[in-house]
Motif scaffolding. Structure first.
Motif: not given
Length: 138
Positions: A48-49, A44-46, A41-42, A55-56
């Motif tokens: 996205s940013q 994936h968040e990076e 998840e971390e 995708s996850l």
């Protein structure tokens, strides 16, 4: 093409992985900040940013491919969370409860003795020590 990207592509090829656009982008994010511990998840968040459209499930699959290739290792700290460690050398970890933070402990700081014998036909591949920490209560 940036030097770092070329190095990542070379590293992926050396491990038998095809350097797809998504693998290269995730590896760039994963290894750019030195040794670290991240969940799916971390990362994936990076991604996205950073504007990396993945995708996850792709992040999950890629991290497991990197693990199988020996680029990173899995660190199961809690049953609900798996961390991926970019430092594949022999070392141990502190886990800070309440903060979900993982910190490296150099292997030279811990002595492990009296390990049981491995079952016939098996050998011990690695010993993981996770020392759980919490804030002191006043």
């Amino acid at each position: 093409m940036a030097d770092a990207t070329v190095q990542v592509e070379t590293r992926l090829r050396a491990c038998g992985l095809r350097p797809t656009r998504q693998r290269v982008a995730l590896a760039d994010l994963l290894f750019a900040k030195g040794d670290r511990h991240l969940t799916v998840e971390e990362l994936h968040e990076e991604a996205s940013q950073a504007g990396v459209p993945v995708s996850l499930a792709t992040v999950y699959n890629t991290l497991h491919q990197f693990t199988e290739a020996g680029l990173i290792r899995v660190l199961a700290v809690e049953s609900a969370k798996t961390y991926f460690d970019t430092n594949v050398s022999d070392h141990h970890h502190f886990f800070v409860e309440g903060r979900n933070e993982v910190l490296d402990i150099p292997v030279s700081n811990i002595e492990i003795g009296n390990l049981p014998e491995a079952p016939e036909g098996m050998e011990i591949a690695h010993v993981d020590v996770i020392i759980r920490l919490r804030e002191k209560k006043s």
